[in-house]
Write a protein that holds these residues in place. Structure first.
Motif, short mmCIF file in Angstrom:
data_model
loop_
_atom_site.label_atom_id
_atom_site.label_comp_id
_atom_site.label_asym_id
_atom_site.label_seq_id
_atom_site.Cartn_x
_atom_site.Cartn_y
_atom_site.Cartn_z
N MET A 1 12.31 61.35 6.06
CA MET A 1 11.30 61.35 6.84
C MET A 1 11.03 62.86 7.45
N ARG A 2 9.66 63.27 7.77
CA ARG A 2 9.32 64.37 8.40
C ARG A 2 10.26 64.50 9.78
N ALA A 3 10.16 65.66 10.36
CA ALA A 3 10.58 66.02 11.65
C ALA A 3 9.92 65.55 12.65
N PHE A 4 10.07 64.12 13.24
CA PHE A 4 9.38 63.86 14.05
C PHE A 4 10.12 63.64 15.46
N VAL A 5 9.52 63.72 16.38
CA VAL A 5 10.18 63.31 17.94
C VAL A 5 10.53 61.96 17.92
N HIS A 6 9.43 60.95 17.53
CA HIS A 6 9.70 59.58 17.48
C HIS A 6 9.61 59.06 16.16
N PRO A 7 10.37 59.21 15.26
CA PRO A 7 10.51 58.54 13.79
C PRO A 7 10.32 57.22 14.00
N ARG A 8 11.14 56.48 14.68
CA ARG A 8 10.93 55.07 14.62
C ARG A 8 9.52 54.35 14.88
N LEU A 9 8.90 55.15 15.84
CA LEU A 9 7.41 54.69 16.29
C LEU A 9 6.44 54.85 14.98
N TRP A 10 6.72 55.96 14.25
CA TRP A 10 5.57 56.21 13.21
C TRP A 10 6.10 55.20 12.19
N LEU A 11 7.13 55.04 11.69
CA LEU A 11 7.86 54.22 10.81
C LEU A 11 7.33 52.80 11.16
N GLY A 12 7.73 52.37 12.31
CA GLY A 12 7.27 51.06 12.99
C GLY A 12 5.86 50.65 12.78
N LEU A 13 5.09 51.56 12.88
CA LEU A 13 3.54 51.64 12.86
C LEU A 13 3.12 51.40 11.42
N TRP A 14 3.68 52.24 10.60
CA TRP A 14 3.56 51.99 9.05
C TRP A 14 3.90 50.65 8.59
N LEU A 15 4.84 50.13 9.08
CA LEU A 15 5.46 48.61 8.68
C LEU A 15 4.64 47.71 9.01
N ALA A 16 4.31 47.85 10.58
CA ALA A 16 3.33 47.02 11.07
C ALA A 16 1.92 46.85 10.22
N GLY A 17 1.68 47.87 9.52
CA GLY A 17 0.33 48.25 8.84
C GLY A 17 0.69 47.22 7.74
N TRP A 18 1.55 47.40 6.95
CA TRP A 18 2.22 46.44 5.87
C TRP A 18 1.89 45.12 6.11
N VAL A 19 2.56 44.56 7.45
CA VAL A 19 2.75 43.18 7.67
C VAL A 19 1.15 42.76 7.85
N LEU A 20 0.39 43.53 8.81
CA LEU A 20 -0.94 43.11 8.85
C LEU A 20 -1.82 43.16 7.55
N CYS A 21 -1.60 43.92 6.74
CA CYS A 21 -2.21 43.97 5.45
C CYS A 21 -1.87 42.49 4.87
N ILE A 22 -0.78 42.08 4.78
CA ILE A 22 -0.03 40.81 4.19
C ILE A 22 -0.72 39.60 4.69
N VAL A 23 -0.71 39.79 5.94
CA VAL A 23 -1.23 38.47 6.96
C VAL A 23 -2.83 38.40 6.58
N LEU A 24 -3.75 39.44 6.70
CA LEU A 24 -5.10 39.41 6.45
C LEU A 24 -5.43 39.03 5.12
N SER A 25 -4.47 39.16 4.19
CA SER A 25 -4.74 38.98 2.78
C SER A 25 -4.60 37.26 2.52
N LEU A 26 -3.74 36.72 3.45
CA LEU A 26 -3.51 35.40 3.33
C LEU A 26 -4.23 34.19 4.13
N VAL A 27 -4.61 34.88 5.25
CA VAL A 27 -5.38 33.88 6.21
C VAL A 27 -6.81 33.61 5.72
N PRO A 28 -7.37 32.45 6.35
CA PRO A 28 -8.96 32.40 5.72
C PRO A 28 -9.61 33.61 5.99
#
Length: 137
Positions: free
Chosen positions: A1-28
């Motif tokens: 990862m790059r040199a972040f002050v809050h690396p977990r925040l940025w990684l967590g937001l990216w992973l949340a994007g994955w989850v959101l993409c999966i959920v939105l792909s499968l809900v009506p």
């Protein structure tokens, strides 16, 4: 990862994007205004954003490529899942193409100064000083 002050925040937001993409792909699907096929813009933007975030998040081009390949796989897997696991969604090859085009355009940020955008945003938000040496790949 790059040199972040809050690396977990940025990684967590990216992973949340994955989850959101999966959920939105499968809900009506929502009833969206616009001409037929205009949902492809949303597919493109979602996968562009996830790939651009990976470029901003990870330091090496190898990591960028691996994230991009994983996102292409996700886009194809979501279309297969829509066709086989849901009754309200249809798998569409054009959606997979739009997803893949979004990944390709997002991955192209690897070759531009925009690859440092998230570090610069964090610098502004957190007041952290990044020297040019730290920003170099």
């Amino acid at each position: 990862m790059r040199a972040f002050v809050h690396p977990r925040l940025w990684l967590g937001l990216w992973l949340a994007g994955w989850v959101l993409c999966i959920v939105l792909s499968l809900v009506p699907p929502p009833d969206l205004p616009g001409p037929a096929g205009s949902d492809k813009i949303g597919h493109f933007l979602a996968y562009f954003t996830l790939t651009a975030w990976a470029v901003w998040l990870f330091r090496t081009r190898r990591a960028h490529l691996l994230a991009a390949l994983a996102l292409v796989f996700l886009g194809i897997a979501m279309e297969i899942a829509q066709a086989s696991l849901t009754t309200l969604r249809l798998g569409d090859v054009r959606d997979a193409v739009a997803n893949t085009l979004g990944v390709a355009v997002g991955l192209s940020l690897t070759f531009t100064p925009l690859r440092f955008a998230l570090e610069r945003v964090e610098k502004i938000l957190c007041g952290r000083d990044f020297s040019p040496e730290k920003l170099r790949d």
